[in-house]
Scaffold this motif. Structure first.
Motif, PDB file in Angstrom:
ATOM      1  N   GLY A   7       0.807  -1.212   0.000  1.00 33.84           N
ATOM      2  CA  GLY A   7       0.000   0.000   0.000  1.00 33.84           C
ATOM      3  C   GLY A   7       0.841   1.264   0.000  1.00 33.84           C
ATOM      4  O   GLY A   7       2.070   1.222  -0.022  1.00 33.84           O
ATOM      5  N   PRO A   8       0.168   2.396   0.055  1.00 34.48           N
ATOM      6  CA  PRO A   8       0.881   3.674  -0.046  1.00 34.48           C
ATOM      7  C   PRO A   8       1.540   4.124   1.251  1.00 34.48           C
ATOM      8  O   PRO A   8       2.101   5.199   1.311  1.00 34.48           O
ATOM      9  CB  PRO A   8      -0.225   4.642  -0.453  1.00 34.48           C
ATOM     10  CG  PRO A   8      -1.453   4.060   0.127  1.00 34.48           C
ATOM     11  CD  PRO A   8      -1.275   2.573   0.047  1.00 34.48           C
ATOM     12  N   ARG A   9       1.506   3.303   2.301  1.00 32.01           N
ATOM     13  CA  ARG A   9       2.069   3.731   3.585  1.00 32.01           C
ATOM     14  C   ARG A   9       3.588   3.734   3.590  1.00 32.01           C
ATOM     15  O   ARG A   9       4.206   4.350   4.438  1.00 32.01           O
ATOM     16  CB  ARG A   9       1.547   2.853   4.711  1.00 32.01           C
ATOM     17  CG  ARG A   9       1.962   1.419   4.602  1.00 32.01           C
ATOM     18  CD  ARG A   9       1.312   0.556   5.668  1.00 32.01           C
ATOM     19  NE  ARG A   9       1.512  -0.845   5.363  1.00 32.01           N
ATOM     20  CZ  ARG A   9       2.587  -1.535   5.680  1.00 32.01           C
ATOM     21  NH1 ARG A   9       3.566  -0.933   6.315  1.00 32.01           N
ATOM     22  NH2 ARG A   9       2.702  -2.795   5.373  1.00 32.01           N
ATOM     23  N   ARG A  10       4.208   3.040   2.649  1.00 31.58           N
ATOM     24  CA  ARG A  10       5.660   2.968   2.592  1.00 31.58           C
ATOM     25  C   ARG A  10       6.185   3.688   1.360  1.00 31.58           C
ATOM     26  O   ARG A  10       5.616   3.608   0.281  1.00 31.58           O
ATOM     27  CB  ARG A  10       6.130   1.511   2.536  1.00 31.58           C
ATOM     28  CG  ARG A  10       5.899   0.755   3.799  1.00 31.58           C
ATOM     29  CD  ARG A  10       6.796   1.327   4.848  1.00 31.58           C
ATOM     30  NE  ARG A  10       6.740   0.559   6.072  1.00 31.58           N
ATOM     31  CZ  ARG A  10       7.401   0.911   7.141  1.00 31.58           C
ATOM     32  NH1 ARG A  10       8.153   1.974   7.138  1.00 31.58           N
ATOM     33  NH2 ARG A  10       7.310   0.203   8.230  1.00 31.58           N
ATOM     34  N   ALA A  11       7.294   4.384   1.542  1.00 31.54           N
ATOM     35  CA  ALA A  11       7.889   5.140   0.433  1.00 31.54           C
ATOM     36  C   ALA A  11       8.395   4.200  -0.654  1.00 31.54           C
ATOM     37  O   ALA A  11       8.286   4.517  -1.838  1.00 31.54           O
ATOM     38  CB  ALA A  11       9.020   6.023   0.950  1.00 31.54           C
ATOM     39  N   GLU A  40      14.262   2.118   8.489  1.00 24.97           N
ATOM     40  CA  GLU A  40      12.922   1.544   8.637  1.00 24.97           C
ATOM     41  C   GLU A  40      12.398   1.032   7.299  1.00 24.97           C
ATOM     42  O   GLU A  40      11.853  -0.070   7.220  1.00 24.97           O
ATOM     43  CB  GLU A  40      11.961   2.578   9.209  1.00 24.97           C
ATOM     44  CG  GLU A  40      12.154   2.866  10.666  1.00 24.97           C
ATOM     45  CD  GLU A  40      11.188   3.929  11.156  1.00 24.97           C
ATOM     46  OE1 GLU A  40      10.164   4.171  10.502  1.00 24.97           O
ATOM     47  OE2 GLU A  40      11.468   4.522  12.205  1.00 24.97           O
ATOM     48  N   GLU A  41      12.536   1.845   6.271  1.00 24.65           N
ATOM     49  CA  GLU A  41      12.070   1.438   4.940  1.00 24.65           C
ATOM     50  C   GLU A  41      12.844   0.228   4.434  1.00 24.65           C
ATOM     51  O   GLU A  41      12.274  -0.672   3.825  1.00 24.65           O
ATOM     52  CB  GLU A  41      12.224   2.589   3.940  1.00 24.65           C
ATOM     53  CG  GLU A  41      11.272   3.724   4.150  1.00 24.65           C
ATOM     54  CD  GLU A  41       9.834   3.368   3.795  1.00 24.65           C
ATOM     55  OE1 GLU A  41       9.610   2.584   2.872  1.00 24.65           O
ATOM     56  OE2 GLU A  41       8.940   3.897   4.476  1.00 24.65           O
ATOM     57  N   THR A  42      14.150   0.193   4.697  1.00 25.06           N
ATOM     58  CA  THR A  42      14.966  -0.942   4.271  1.00 25.06           C
ATOM     59  C   THR A  42      14.526  -2.216   4.961  1.00 25.06           C
ATOM     60  O   THR A  42      14.404  -3.264   4.320  1.00 25.06           O
ATOM     61  CB  THR A  42      16.454  -0.664   4.572  1.00 25.06           C
ATOM     62  OG1 THR A  42      16.834   0.548   3.928  1.00 25.06           O
ATOM     63  CG2 THR A  42      17.339  -1.789   4.085  1.00 25.06           C
ATOM     64  N   ALA A  43      14.256  -2.142   6.264  1.00 21.63           N
ATOM     65  CA  ALA A  43      13.802  -3.322   7.001  1.00 21.63           C
ATOM     66  C   ALA A  43      12.468  -3.824   6.455  1.00 21.63           C
ATOM     67  O   ALA A  43      12.280  -5.038   6.258  1.00 21.63           O
ATOM     68  CB  ALA A  43      13.682  -2.996   8.486  1.00 21.63           C
ATOM     69  N   ASP A  44      11.542  -2.915   6.185  1.00 23.98           N
ATOM     70  CA  ASP A  44      10.244  -3.328   5.646  1.00 23.98           C
ATOM     71  C   ASP A  44      10.393  -3.890   4.238  1.00 23.98           C
ATOM     72  O   ASP A  44       9.756  -4.883   3.885  1.00 23.98           O
ATOM     73  CB  ASP A  44       9.280  -2.140   5.639  1.00 23.98           C
ATOM     74  CG  ASP A  44       7.875  -2.562   5.286  1.00 23.98           C
ATOM     75  OD1 ASP A  44       7.301  -3.386   6.031  1.00 23.98           O
ATOM     76  OD2 ASP A  44       7.360  -2.093   4.259  1.00 23.98           O
TER      77      ASP A  44
END
Length: 154
Positions: free
Chosen positions: A64-68, A126-130
């Motif tokens: 979804g749009p919650r992550r960059a 954070e983005e990398t982990a996700d």
């Protein structure tokens, strides 16, 4: 009044998927059947690129749009056709590329994670982990598709 959390899956041996994993699986299998239907006789390289785009799209749509990274990946996939049409005009033949400079580990992460270019270091981690978590789920899904025999109709 108690709320019961009943497993909708009557077979306890089958794994229970969360909504995001189920959506990734559904979107990916739907995209695989579409790839097979639209281009059954295309080259292996073209099929590989289509399957890769289908896998990334299903992963990004389910995040979804919650992550960059998912927004950046969806933007890349959406404008893929326009970039491909303009790709022939981007560089003249024989023009050497600039030598690569030494980059910091954070800059390497920003380059590897979609949408990571404008992030501060904490958000980037954070983005990398996700992104890594979603990629590992995608690998498991693709392995289960291979193990089950792939989409029907081959």
């Amino acid at each position: 009044m108690k709320s019961s959390t009943r497993n909708p899956n009557p077979n306890p041996d089958t794994p229970r998927f969360g909504p995001s994993k189920l959506m990734v699986a559904f979107r990916f299998l739907r995209a695989l059947t579409l790839v097979h239907r639209t281009a059954p006789n295309s080259s292996n390289a073209a099929r590989s690129r289509r399957i890769q785009r289908a896998a990334f799209a299903s992963m990004a749509y389910s995040a979804g749009p919650r992550r960059a990274w998912s927004r950046a990946l969806l933007w890349r996939l959406h404008f893929h056709r326009a970039r491909r049409l303009c790709a022939g005009r981007s560089r003249a033949a024989g023009v050497p590329r600039r030598p690569s400079t030494t980059r910091s580990p954070a800059d390497e992460l920003r380059r590897l994670v979609p949408g990571g270019t404008g992030m501060d270091y904490c958000s980037l981690l954070e983005e990398t982990a996700d992104y890594i978590r979603c990629l590992s789920e995608q690998v498991k899904l693709m392995q289960s598709v291979v193990d089950s025999g792939g989409p029907r109709g081959r």
